[in-house]
Scaffold this motif. Structure first.
Motif, PDB file in Angstrom:
ATOM      1  N   UNK A  78       0.863  -1.183   0.000  1.00  0.00           N
ATOM      2  CA  UNK A  78       0.000   0.000   0.000  1.00  0.00           C
ATOM      3  C   UNK A  78       0.898   1.232   0.000  1.00  0.00           C
ATOM      4  N   UNK A  79       1.032   1.852  -1.158  1.00  0.00           N
ATOM      5  CA  UNK A  79       2.001   2.941  -1.306  1.00  0.00           C
ATOM      6  C   UNK A  79       1.377   4.209  -1.891  1.00  0.00           C
ATOM      7  N   UNK A  80       0.097   4.165  -2.252  1.00  0.00           N
ATOM      8  CA  UNK A  80      -0.540   5.355  -2.827  1.00  0.00           C
ATOM      9  C   UNK A  80      -0.547   6.474  -1.799  1.00  0.00           C
ATOM     10  N   UNK A  81      -0.296   7.684  -2.245  1.00  0.00           N
ATOM     11  CA  UNK A  81      -0.282   8.811  -1.319  1.00  0.00           C
ATOM     12  C   UNK A  81      -0.416  10.133  -2.041  1.00  0.00           C
ATOM     13  N   UNK A  82      -0.990  11.096  -1.353  1.00  0.00           N
ATOM     14  CA  UNK A  82      -1.173  12.420  -1.953  1.00  0.00           C
ATOM     15  C   UNK A  82      -1.290  13.476  -0.864  1.00  0.00           C
ATOM     16  N   UNK A  83      -1.068  14.717  -1.262  1.00  0.00           N
ATOM     17  CA  UNK A  83      -1.218  15.869  -0.378  1.00  0.00           C
ATOM     18  C   UNK A  83      -1.886  16.978  -1.174  1.00  0.00           C
ATOM     19  N   UNK A  84      -2.774  17.721  -0.535  1.00  0.00           N
ATOM     20  CA  UNK A  84      -3.551  18.736  -1.234  1.00  0.00           C
ATOM     21  C   UNK A  84      -3.477  20.077  -0.507  1.00  0.00           C
ATOM     22  N   UNK A  85      -3.232  21.139  -1.255  1.00  0.00           N
ATOM     23  CA  UNK A  85      -3.062  22.471  -0.667  1.00  0.00           C
ATOM     24  C   UNK A  85      -4.325  22.916   0.055  1.00  0.00           C
ATOM     25  N   UNK A 139      -7.164  13.608   1.462  1.00  0.00           N
ATOM     26  CA  UNK A 139      -5.901  13.026   1.929  1.00  0.00           C
ATOM     27  C   UNK A 139      -6.180  11.784   2.763  1.00  0.00           C
ATOM     28  N   UNK A 140      -7.125  11.875   3.676  1.00  0.00           N
ATOM     29  CA  UNK A 140      -7.493  10.754   4.534  1.00  0.00           C
ATOM     30  C   UNK A 140      -8.007   9.582   3.700  1.00  0.00           C
ATOM     31  N   UNK A 141      -8.806   9.885   2.682  1.00  0.00           N
ATOM     32  CA  UNK A 141      -9.354   8.834   1.825  1.00  0.00           C
ATOM     33  C   UNK A 141      -8.255   8.120   1.045  1.00  0.00           C
ATOM     34  N   UNK A 142      -7.375   8.894   0.415  1.00  0.00           N
ATOM     35  CA  UNK A 142      -6.338   8.315  -0.432  1.00  0.00           C
ATOM     36  C   UNK A 142      -5.263   7.619   0.377  1.00  0.00           C
ATOM     37  N   UNK A 143      -4.819   8.276   1.442  1.00  0.00           N
ATOM     38  CA  UNK A 143      -3.632   7.814   2.164  1.00  0.00           C
ATOM     39  C   UNK A 143      -3.932   6.820   3.286  1.00  0.00           C
ATOM     40  N   UNK A 187     -12.576  13.852  14.548  1.00  0.00           N
ATOM     41  CA  UNK A 187     -12.502  14.777  13.416  1.00  0.00           C
ATOM     42  C   UNK A 187     -11.504  14.240  12.385  1.00  0.00           C
ATOM     43  N   UNK A 188     -11.743  13.022  11.935  1.00  0.00           N
ATOM     44  CA  UNK A 188     -10.850  12.394  10.964  1.00  0.00           C
ATOM     45  C   UNK A 188     -10.872  13.098   9.607  1.00  0.00           C
ATOM     46  N   UNK A 189     -11.916  13.868   9.361  1.00  0.00           N
ATOM     47  CA  UNK A 189     -12.032  14.557   8.069  1.00  0.00           C
ATOM     48  C   UNK A 189     -11.457  15.983   8.101  1.00  0.00           C
ATOM     49  N   UNK A 190     -10.782  16.322   9.177  1.00  0.00           N
ATOM     50  CA  UNK A 190     -10.089  17.624   9.285  1.00  0.00           C
ATOM     51  C   UNK A 190     -11.010  18.809   9.007  1.00  0.00           C
ATOM     52  N   UNK A 191     -12.168  18.792   9.646  1.00  0.00           N
ATOM     53  CA  UNK A 191     -13.106  19.905   9.444  1.00  0.00           C
ATOM     54  C   UNK A 191     -12.758  21.114  10.301  1.00  0.00           C
ATOM     55  N   UNK A 192     -12.031  20.890  11.403  1.00  0.00           N
ATOM     56  CA  UNK A 192     -11.778  21.970  12.362  1.00  0.00           C
ATOM     57  C   UNK A 192     -10.550  22.799  12.024  1.00  0.00           C
ATOM     58  N   UNK A 193      -9.474  22.132  11.649  1.00  0.00           N
ATOM     59  CA  UNK A 193      -8.247  22.885  11.353  1.00  0.00           C
ATOM     60  C   UNK A 193      -7.470  22.169  10.261  1.00  0.00           C
ATOM     61  N   UNK A 194      -7.698  22.591   9.037  1.00  0.00           N
ATOM     62  CA  UNK A 194      -7.044  21.935   7.899  1.00  0.00           C
ATOM     63  C   UNK A 194      -5.834  22.721   7.414  1.00  0.00           C
ATOM     64  N   UNK A 196      -1.825  15.503   6.056  1.00  0.00           N
ATOM     65  CA  UNK A 196      -0.905  14.449   5.632  1.00  0.00           C
ATOM     66  C   UNK A 196      -0.325  13.721   6.842  1.00  0.00           C
ATOM     67  N   UNK A 197       0.069  14.479   7.855  1.00  0.00           N
ATOM     68  CA  UNK A 197       0.615  13.873   9.063  1.00  0.00           C
ATOM     69  C   UNK A 197      -0.390  12.954   9.747  1.00  0.00           C
ATOM     70  N   UNK A 198      -1.645  13.382   9.787  1.00  0.00           N
ATOM     71  CA  UNK A 198      -2.691  12.548  10.383  1.00  0.00           C
ATOM     72  C   UNK A 198      -2.866  11.246   9.608  1.00  0.00           C
ATOM     73  N   UNK A 199      -2.861  11.354   8.285  1.00  0.00           N
ATOM     74  CA  UNK A 199      -3.021  10.156   7.461  1.00  0.00           C
ATOM     75  C   UNK A 199      -1.855   9.195   7.652  1.00  0.00           C
ATOM     76  N   UNK A 200      -0.645   9.739   7.778  1.00  0.00           N
ATOM     77  CA  UNK A 200       0.527   8.883   7.978  1.00  0.00           C
ATOM     78  C   UNK A 200       0.526   8.251   9.372  1.00  0.00           C
ATOM     79  N   UNK A 201      -0.001   8.978  10.355  1.00  0.00           N
ATOM     80  CA  UNK A 201      -0.185   8.386  11.678  1.00  0.00           C
ATOM     81  C   UNK A 201      -1.234   7.274  11.598  1.00  0.00           C
ATOM     82  N   UNK A 202      -2.272   7.500  10.816  1.00  0.00           N
ATOM     83  CA  UNK A 202      -3.299   6.476  10.630  1.00  0.00           C
ATOM     84  C   UNK A 202      -2.695   5.212  10.027  1.00  0.00           C
TER      85      UNK A 202
END
Length: 291
Positions: free
Chosen positions: A98-105, A117-121, A161-168, A174-180
């Protein structure tokens, strides 16, 4: 017998599924493993890059039946569809990378309502792995490898708040997804104990790849400048290849590796209660489970 010779013997006839394998460390690893005798099953989003990598695989190891599947791993229906397609085509899977990964501005939301990011990573790792469960178990001794990152060390993880609605910000998401990825690895290792399936994750280093090229905005510019100091994809892929081939890793599970050595993730990455909570949230979000 040298380590390389032993690795080639181990890889002969293996079937390896790779996401994020059409560029960067994923492609380097796929080509290296094919060169050792493995058969590669790619999951690609872009048709042009997918066909180009498949052609390189055929040149590297012709006649073994490398396969190519297309899916947008940010979309839940696509994650599930490609898992079903691969499971229908493969009687067994020896290694899943599992190596797919992305980051979005900017914060983007998929049609499923997931932060992209959470969905992809993370969710793509979770869904694809669950969908290929029976094929991994059929191998008798299978390895699952999840690409994470040291970016997890600064992550602020809020299970509510896995979808980063509070502070994106792109780096926070990206860090949250990598911790996941690390928490997923830890919990899956617990659930697969004694089955013959192992699961480990890794930090490849900061690698000069296509990563961040589509991020857009200031973050895309910053990543582009930083790549001047980055290591090569060949260097970054070494730990990935090590985890796929090394005999001494065959019985290790639930670990985090950097430079082909086991290392400790941040404290948040060793939180078993959080790992279980993330698993249950992921099941609720996707409707899939390792059962």
């Amino acid at each position: 017998m040298s380590h390389c010779e032993l690795s080639e013997i181990i890889m002969q006839g293996k079937t390896i599924v790779v996401t994020g394998g059409t560029s960067g460390i994923g492609e380097v690893a796929a080509l290296a493993l094919a060169g050792m005798g493995a058969r590669i099953v790619l999951v690609a989003r872009n048709k042009g890059r997918g066909e180009a990598t498949l052609a390189r695989l055929e040149q590297q190891a012709p006649g073994v039946g490398h396969r190519l599947h297309y899916a947008d791993l940010a979309q839940l229906a696509e994650m599930k569809r490609v898992a079903v397609e691969i499971a229908a085509a493969e009687p067994r899977i020896d290694i899943l990378i599992n190596n797919a990964g992305a980051m979005f501005a900017n914060r983007e939301v998929t049609k499923d309502g997931f932060e992209k990011t959470f969905a992809t990573d993370h969710l793509s790792y979770f869904v694809l792995t669950a969908g290929l469960r029976e094929r991994l178990l059929a191998a008798g001794s299978a390895r699952i490898i999840n690409t994470s990152s040291h970016a997890h060390k600064t992550a602020q993880f809020d299970i509510n708040d896995l979808q980063s609605t509070k502070n994106y910000t792109s780096f926070l998401a990206y860090g949250r997804a990598k911790l996941a990825n690390i928490l997923f690895t830890r919990e899956l290792a617990r659930r697969t104990a004694g089955t013959g399936v192992t699961v480990n994750c890794l930090h490849p280093g900061f690698v000069a790849t296509r990563f961040g090229d589509e991020a857009g905005g200031l973050i895309g510019h910053v990543i582009g400048l930083a790549k001047v100091l980055a290591i090569s994809p060949e260097e970054g892929a070494k730990t990935l290849i090590y985890l796929a081939t090394a005999p001494e890793v065959a019985t290790k599970s639930g670990e985090y590796f950097y430079k082909s050595r086991r290392t400790a993730p941040a404290r948040a990455g060793r939180d078993d209660a959080m790992a279980r909570a993330l698993w249950e949230k992921s099941v609720a979000l996707t409707g899939v489970d390792w059962v």
